[in-house]
Design an enzyme around this catalytic site. Structure first.
Site, short mmCIF file in Angstrom:
data_model
loop_
_atom_site.label_atom_id
_atom_site.label_comp_id
_atom_site.label_asym_id
_atom_site.label_seq_id
_atom_site.Cartn_x
_atom_site.Cartn_y
_atom_site.Cartn_z
N ASP A 149 -6.26 -2.40 -2.50
CA ASP A 149 -5.45 -1.52 -3.32
C ASP A 149 -5.01 -2.23 -4.60
O ASP A 149 -5.05 -1.66 -5.70
CB ASP A 149 -4.20 -1.07 -2.56
CG ASP A 149 -4.51 -0.40 -1.24
OD1 ASP A 149 -5.31 -0.95 -0.46
OD2 ASP A 149 -3.94 0.67 -0.95
N GLU A 169 -2.13 9.01 -0.98
CA GLU A 169 -3.16 8.18 -0.36
C GLU A 169 -4.49 8.92 -0.26
O GLU A 169 -5.55 8.33 -0.43
CB GLU A 169 -2.69 7.75 1.03
CG GLU A 169 -3.68 6.89 1.79
CD GLU A 169 -3.14 6.42 3.13
OE1 GLU A 169 -3.63 5.41 3.65
OE2 GLU A 169 -2.21 7.07 3.66
N ASP A 196 0.83 -1.21 0.00
CA ASP A 196 0.00 0.00 0.00
C ASP A 196 0.87 1.25 0.00
O ASP A 196 0.56 2.24 -0.66
CB ASP A 196 -0.92 0.01 1.22
CG ASP A 196 -0.13 -0.06 2.53
OD1 ASP A 196 0.91 -0.73 2.57
OD2 ASP A 196 -0.58 0.53 3.53
N ARG A 251 5.87 4.23 5.92
CA ARG A 251 5.48 4.19 7.33
C ARG A 251 5.53 2.75 7.86
O ARG A 251 5.93 1.82 7.16
CB ARG A 251 4.09 4.80 7.51
CG ARG A 251 2.96 4.03 6.89
CD ARG A 251 1.66 4.82 6.97
NE ARG A 251 0.55 4.09 6.39
CZ ARG A 251 -0.46 4.66 5.76
NH1 ARG A 251 -0.48 5.98 5.59
NH2 ARG A 251 -1.45 3.93 5.28
N ASP A 252 5.10 2.56 9.08
CA ASP A 252 5.15 1.24 9.70
C ASP A 252 3.95 0.40 9.22
O ASP A 252 3.07 0.04 9.98
CB ASP A 252 5.17 1.34 11.22
CG ASP A 252 3.99 2.13 11.77
OD1 ASP A 252 3.33 2.86 11.00
OD2 ASP A 252 3.73 2.03 12.98
N GLU A 253 3.96 0.09 7.93
CA GLU A 253 2.90 -0.70 7.32
C GLU A 253 3.50 -1.50 6.17
O GLU A 253 3.88 -2.63 6.36
CB GLU A 253 1.77 0.23 6.86
CG GLU A 253 0.47 -0.51 6.55
CD GLU A 253 -0.71 0.44 6.50
OE1 GLU A 253 -1.77 0.02 6.01
OE2 GLU A 253 -0.59 1.61 6.92
N HIS A 281 1.14 6.12 -2.75
CA HIS A 281 0.04 5.19 -2.48
C HIS A 281 -0.75 5.05 -3.78
O HIS A 281 -1.53 5.91 -4.12
CB HIS A 281 -0.84 5.79 -1.38
CG HIS A 281 -1.38 4.81 -0.41
ND1 HIS A 281 -0.79 4.57 0.82
CD2 HIS A 281 -2.48 4.03 -0.45
CE1 HIS A 281 -1.52 3.69 1.49
NE2 HIS A 281 -2.54 3.33 0.74
N TRP A 329 -11.97 -5.90 -0.95
CA TRP A 329 -10.63 -6.37 -0.60
C TRP A 329 -10.54 -7.87 -0.92
O TRP A 329 -9.69 -8.29 -1.70
CB TRP A 329 -10.32 -6.08 0.87
CG TRP A 329 -9.77 -4.72 1.09
CD1 TRP A 329 -8.48 -4.40 1.44
CD2 TRP A 329 -10.45 -3.45 0.96
NE1 TRP A 329 -8.33 -3.03 1.53
CE2 TRP A 329 -9.52 -2.42 1.25
CE3 TRP A 329 -11.74 -3.08 0.64
CZ2 TRP A 329 -9.85 -1.07 1.21
CZ3 TRP A 329 -12.09 -1.74 0.60
CH2 TRP A 329 -11.15 -0.75 0.88
#
Length: 984
Positions: free
Chosen positions: A480, A745, A467, A471-473, A766, A533
């Site tokens: 997506d 995003e 995605d 960041r912490d992802e 994103h 999703w």
């Protein structure tokens, strides 16, 4: 003239890759693209030959297999049917073809493939090994593993098979093995752990040798997602490495990881995906990967009893280094930070070339944006540090870069040294997909949007479709991926990339058929089952079949597709899916302090029911392609029930949706959920909604991919163009006007006042909203796939010029060759250049002109070779084109070229306090609409920027254009008075 020249084979693929290694399909599929300088060229027969290759560079032994002449026009995904293939063996192959007139072409350039291990569970004789010392469980320094060995004979061929728990970098005799990074990549490790295969012949030598590897935490045991989540697959790091050697005399041997290896730590003191890497040069182990190194202080490795039944060959392209960027600017912020701007938001790392004193600490921190005051900004990274820390060793110059991490960044804050343009280089990392699409227009903002879409894809297609990269992802969000797939497949060849990832989707699918939010699934079984999703399980397999003709992938994923639809059925009451958690139309338009209901909230269960119908449709299509007759009957009946349930619950008798949002109407129309007699009025309601928001979109992740397509399908391409060309928030071009170099995003990641959106969810890389690229390729570029000829065996060219564009070009490389569509207005002529690849057929819809007025190569269409007239439709000429290059032209009125560019909203800057809407009408006229009245204006035949009131000729409007020809405003002449307005 129709072809009388031979066809040449220009490019070849094995299992959708060029010269791949690690093939484990015992009947690999061969494909080839052809070229001819004559029209009408097609393949009537082919001949394939396959030879054994003893070692790289040797001439093949062509006696292994020869198909003979095969009477067939198939040139894509032709299954190999020769003798049994052997693990590790390299094969060469060529193909030649006969054209439609029986002329035989030359052999193609030689292609290659190397088999992987067909039975890795038994053929991997190496043992899993890990560090034999007690690890620092807090910092987890990277273990270094090594072994010395002696080869008594010259080496003819050597192949290394390597994988790891964690990440690895392997070395032999002081040199890096391969050019892949972040290996072994990220898969659902419990059931699917990739190994990589390398030709290491040139790295080995007779006599003493050394092999080694460095291990990193990687996705296997690093922190992933939120909070203290690590060790998702285990708490160990381990190496499995096997080098199979064939000596010059024909004998064989192997170098294996086993208990004879030794281990230590080295300069990589810490390496994490989110936080970055710390490298202490004073701890370097000079010569550790070469023979003769003193390793007496190293500890014996620990041999692990880990599974091998999950080992698989690498199916997709590895992550490699790509573009490099030198600093665009080095600046000092108002807060006093020294910051390097590389001019492009990218994913990868910075390579340092730097000298300094021993023990000197250098820190690079990475970020995507600066604040409106010009200061370094990291709040949107959440808990990710994104740092690279280096301790220098005192050498005059060191070359330093990370090993087992990556960063999403445009800006780098530096500490501990003075940066120069020569000592920092940003390096982009992403999966090594072939770029297949190019798109450009006369509008530089649209060109920048296309640039941003492609760079968003580059940064987030890093072994899995993440995605965001900063960041912490950085997770493989399924919603997506499905939203962006069509656009992704224009920009790059993502067939292998998604073939690999979809197998992980199936592997992580729950027993009840529910599909996780992210794949690989590191969020747990409770994070699954959301509409839009989970539908990735049906959408991408079908669209991959449509765009690549990959029937085998469709068959492989069919059980997963079916399980997802059956999961939805199990969660439904009378086939109404109205329960469970759903993300809905994620990040839809929602104004601050919304007091009058302007937020575009779409009922989540309306969305879930729409996707229930869509997934059932796609499963039904797949069943028809695969010939599953029982399933065809079953899902035809189910689809009828699901659509009836949708209409009963969410549609009024007059055709109004219970949610009046753009997304509600878009999904209902895109998925054919409304009765035929109610679709036009629904499309009109959609347009009214768009107009009520000042020609702005309000859709989120699920509505955005289909919005422009629905408008074009129902005759509102002009509205789609207005949305596309809109520059104010929310719109696709708003981020472009704010200096974006990737897709954001949020529609307003940077607000109009320069402040930022909520930092907890505000990525500036994103790709999801970049799904508009699909419409740009299909409607502006005109390249459209057809289900009756999957993989572009048959396709349509149908351009829709508008918005004042004076030219556009789209190119798409397919397995058949390159499709090209380039159009332009040149004076009073519209020209359209088209390239149809050999062995394909195209339908073209010409946007202007009657049949007798259109010319091809300067000739009347009746005298042009290679084309056939179809029935005209909607006043447009339709032709069928044989393979070849075509040049169409037709005289057009100025209004057809320019009127679309004038349409839009203008705000008066003098005389009036209100806005004026300019609408494009048939025939090139314009309608001027204010809150008080409206009038129709006709074009002045002598002045391209002047329009005259059809009722009051003394009233005129003159449009104001910039140097690029873009309309920026207008001058309204009302009798003797003049007023000015600026285009919004």
């Amino acid at each position: 003239m129709l072809g009388n020249a031979q066809i040449s084979v220009e490019k070849t693929w094995v299992e959708n890759r060029v010269n791949p290694s690690g093939i484990t399909d015992e009947s690999p599929r061969l494909s080839w693209a052809m070229a001819s300088d004559k029209r009408g060229a097609s393949q009537a027969a082919y001949q394939v030959r396959v030879g054994l290759v003893a070692r790289k560079g040797d001439s093949p032994d062509w006696g292994f297999y020869d198909s003979g002449k095969v009477e067939s026009g198939q040139s894509v995904h032709v299954a190999y049917v020769g003798p049994e293939l052997q693990s590790g063996q390299q094969y060469a192959w060529q193909v030649r073809v006969w054209d439609q007139d029986g002329r035989r072409g030359r052999w193609s350039p030689t292609g290659y493939w190397q088999m992987g291990l067909l039975r890795p569970e038994t053929e991997f004789r190496a043992e899993w090994i890990g560090p034999g010392f007690a690890e620092d469980t807090i910092n987890r320094p990277s273990p270094y593993l090594r072994k010395e060995f002696t080869l008594d004979k010259p080496v003819r061929k050597a192949t290394a098979y390597i994988t790891a728990h964690g990440m690895y970098e392997a070395r032999i005799n002081g040199k890096r093995v391969g050019d892949a990074y972040l290996t072994p990549g990220w898969t659902s490790y419990d059931t699917r752990l990739q190994y990589q295969q390398y030709d290491v012949t040139d790295l080995l030598q007779k006599g003493k040798n050394a092999a080694g590897a460095i291990l990193g935490n990687g996705w296997y045991r690093d922190y992933l997602a939120w909070g203290d989540r690590r060790d998702h697959y285990g708490d160990d790091v381990a190496l499995l490495m096997q080098v199979d050697i064939t000596y010059a005399d024909g004998t064989t041997g192997s170098i294996l990881t086993d208990g004879t290896w030794v281990s230590s730590t080295g300069p990589i003191r810490n390496s994490e995906i989110y936080d970055g890497e710390t490298y202490d040069s004073t701890e370097e182990l000079d010569g550790w990967d070469q023979a003769g190194y003193a390793d007496a202080s190293w500890e014996p490795v620990r041999v692990g009893d880990y599974a091998k039944d999950n080992l698989i060959a690498t199916e997709n392209e590895p992550v490699r280094k790509h573009e490099t960027f030198r600093p665009a600017e080095i600046l000092t912020t108002p807060e006093g930070d020294v910051v390097v701007d590389f001019g492009q938001n990218l994913v990868g790392w910075v390579q340092l070339r730097l000298g300094g004193s021993a023990g000197q600490e250098v820190i690079l921190q990475h970020a995507e944006v600066l604040t409106k005051e010009g200061n370094f900004y990291t709040d949107n990274l959440r808990d990710a540090d994104q740092k690279a820390t280096y301790i220098l060793d005192g050498s005059p110059e060191q070359v330093l870069e990370p090993h087992f991490t990556f960063y999403g960044f445009r800006y780098v804050r530096v500490e501990g040294f003075t940066p120069t343009p020569d000592n920092l280089t940003a390096i982009a990392l992403y999966s090594d997909m072939d770029q297949t699409g190019q798109f450009s227009t006369s509008n530089e903002l649209l060109n920048q949007l296309q640039h941003n879409i492609q760079w968003g894809q580059r940064g987030n297609f890093l072994d899995v479709p993440t995605d965001c990269p900063q960041r912490d992802e950085r997770l493989g969000w399924t919603g997506d991926a499905q939203a962006f797939f069509r656009t992704a497949a224009y920009n790059f060849n993502v067939n292998p990339f998604f073939s690999k990832w979809l197998k992980d989707v199936a592997a992580d699918q729950l027993d009840n058929g529910s599909v996780p939010f992210v794949v690989p699934n590191v969020l747990g079984e409770n994070s699954a089952g959301s509409a839009g999703w989970g539908d990735v399980a049906t959408i991408i397999p079908w669209e991959s079949y449509l765009l690549y003709g990959d029937r085998e992938l469709l068959a492989t994923q069919y059980p997963s597709m079916k399980q997802w639809v059956e999961y939805i059925r199990s969660q439904s009451t009378e086939n109404l899916w109205n329960k469970g958690f759903h993300f809905g139309d994620w990040l839809f338009y929602s104004p601050d302090d919304d007091r009058d209901g302007r937020a575009a909230i779409t009922d989540k269960y309306l969305i879930s029911q729409a996707f229930y119908a869509y997934s059932t449709q796609l499963l039904l299509k797949a069943a028809r392609v695969l010939g599953n007759q029982e399933d065809i009957r079953e899902y035809e009946a189910l689809l009828d029930d699901v659509i009836r349930a949708f209409r009963r619950e969410y549609l009024t008798p007059s055709g109004r949706m219970v949610s009046g949002t753009q997304t509600a109407y878009v999904l209902a129309l895109q998925f054919d959920l409304l009765p035929e007699d109610l679709r036009k009025q629904a499309a009109d309601r959609l347009v009214e909604n768009i107009q009520s928001y000042g020609y702005h979109l309000t859709t989120g992740f699920l509505g955005t991919p289909y919005l422009a397509h629905v408008l074009s399908r129902f005759g509102h391409t002009d509205i789609a163009y207005r949305l596309l060309m809109q520059k104010s928030y929310p719109s696709w071009l708003y981020p472009v006007t704010q200096g974006a170099t990737t897709i954001w995003e949020r529609w307003d990641g940077i607000k109009p006042d320069g402040t930022f959106q909520t930092p907890s969810m505000n990525s500036y890389n994103h790709y999801a909203y970049g799904a508009i690229g699909d419409w740009m390729y299909q409607q502006i570029g005109g390249i459209q796939a057809l289900a009756e000829g999957p993989g572009y065996k048959k396709f349509r060219i149908a351009v829709s010029p508008g918005a004042g564009l004076t030219r556009a070009e789209a190119n798409l490389d397919t397995y058949y060759g390159t499709i090209r569509s380039a159009w332009a207005f040149e004076g009073d002529t519209f020209s359209h250049q088209v390239l149809v690849p050999v062995n394909t057929t195209a339908e073209i819809v010409l946007p202007y002109g009657a049949y007798d007025a259109i010319r091809e190569g300067g000739r009347h269409l009746d005298r042009a070779d290679g084309l056939r007239r179809l029935d005209d439709r909607d006043g447009k000429v339709r032709l069928v084109l044989a393979p070849g290059t075509y040049s169409f032209s037709v005289a057009v009125e100025r209004s057809a070229q320019e009127a679309g560019g004038f349409a839009g909203t203008y705000r008066f800057t003098s005389g009036f306090s209100y806005e004026i809407e300019v609408e494009s009408l048939e025939g090139g006229n314009l309608r001027m609409v204010t809150s008080e009245n409206s009038a129709v204006y006709r074009p002045d035949p002598t002045d391209p920027l002047l329009y005259i009131d059809t009722d009051e000729p003394s009233n005129t409007v003159r449009f104001v254009a910039n140097e690029a020809g873009e309309i920026e405003g207008l001058q309204f002449n009302y009798g003797s008075q003049r007023f000015e307005a600026q285009k919004l």
